[in-house]
Design a protein around this motif. Structure first.
Motif, PDB file in Angstrom:
ATOM      1  N   PRO A 113       4.431   0.942 -11.685  1.00  0.00           N
ATOM      2  CA  PRO A 113       5.181   0.958 -10.424  1.00  0.00           C
ATOM      3  C   PRO A 113       4.666  -0.108  -9.464  1.00  0.00           C
ATOM      4  O   PRO A 113       3.487  -0.440  -9.465  1.00  0.00           O
ATOM      5  CB  PRO A 113       4.932   2.366  -9.875  1.00  0.00           C
ATOM      6  N   ASP A 115       6.049  -0.404  -5.846  1.00  0.00           N
ATOM      7  CA  ASP A 115       6.047  -0.036  -4.434  1.00  0.00           C
ATOM      8  C   ASP A 115       5.111   1.159  -4.205  1.00  0.00           C
ATOM      9  O   ASP A 115       4.655   1.810  -5.129  1.00  0.00           O
ATOM     10  CB  ASP A 115       7.459   0.274  -3.947  1.00  0.00           C
ATOM     11  N   SER A 118       6.227   4.837  -5.431  1.00  0.00           N
ATOM     12  CA  SER A 118       6.176   4.982  -6.882  1.00  0.00           C
ATOM     13  C   SER A 118       4.741   5.027  -7.384  1.00  0.00           C
ATOM     14  O   SER A 118       4.413   5.807  -8.286  1.00  0.00           O
ATOM     15  CB  SER A 118       6.913   3.815  -7.551  1.00  0.00           C
ATOM     16  N   LYS A 119       3.861   4.203  -6.787  1.00  0.00           N
ATOM     17  CA  LYS A 119       2.450   4.253  -7.175  1.00  0.00           C
ATOM     18  C   LYS A 119       1.836   5.616  -6.824  1.00  0.00           C
ATOM     19  O   LYS A 119       1.069   6.177  -7.595  1.00  0.00           O
ATOM     20  CB  LYS A 119       1.664   3.156  -6.450  1.00  0.00           C
ATOM     21  N   LEU A 121       3.389   8.532  -6.463  1.00  0.00           N
ATOM     22  CA  LEU A 121       3.907   9.599  -7.322  1.00  0.00           C
ATOM     23  C   LEU A 121       3.369   9.505  -8.755  1.00  0.00           C
ATOM     24  O   LEU A 121       3.237  10.514  -9.438  1.00  0.00           O
ATOM     25  CB  LEU A 121       5.442   9.549  -7.317  1.00  0.00           C
ATOM     26  N   ALA A 122       3.061   8.280  -9.192  1.00  0.00           N
ATOM     27  CA  ALA A 122       2.503   8.107 -10.534  1.00  0.00           C
ATOM     28  C   ALA A 122       0.993   8.367 -10.555  1.00  0.00           C
ATOM     29  O   ALA A 122       0.403   8.454 -11.629  1.00  0.00           O
ATOM     30  CB  ALA A 122       2.793   6.698 -11.039  1.00  0.00           C
TER      31      ALA A 122
END
Length: 125
Positions: A113, A115, A118-119, A121-122
């Protein structure tokens, strides 16, 4: 006056191996043929999961990836690296995990990811 002299000076670069584009093309094609001929032995000796056709398709795509190159020195450098890799595979200096990581790593790797959300959430940030 000095500016006009500076424009006429060009730097001559010493070639690595090939002196003409035709010579570089012959070297690239001979490397491709050598790899193409060695792939069945590589698949049999290392007992890797991909078939001979899969390996040949990866070989073809890796050569096509660099088909846009025009600089003879860059082409020679890539040919030398390809010859070195072929020798390492032929002499069994590489292991099956080296071959799988080098040739087939891009197929199953997910893109990381980019942004913040996204980072987060990952679990990277």
């Amino acid at each position: 006056m000095a500016a006009s002299k500076a424009l006429n000076i060009t730097r001559q670069v010493k070639p690595l191996v090939s002196t003409t584009p035709l010579d570089a093309r012959v070297r690239v094609l001979s490397l491709y043929k050598a790899w193409y001929r060695h792939i069945p032995y590589m698949c049999k000796d290392f007992d890797i999961p991909p078939s001979v056709e899969d390996c040949r398709n990866v070989l073809r795509s890796s050569f096509k990836k660099n088909s846009h190159l025009k600089d003879i020195r860059v082409i020679d450098m890539l040919v030398i690296k390809g010859q070195q890799d072929l020798k390492e595979v032929a002499e069994h200096w590489k292991q099956p995990n080296h071959i799988m990581a080098r040739w087939f790593s891009g197929e199953n790797v997910k893109e990381r990811p980019k942004d913040f959300i996204s980072k987060f959430l990952a679990g990277h940030e």
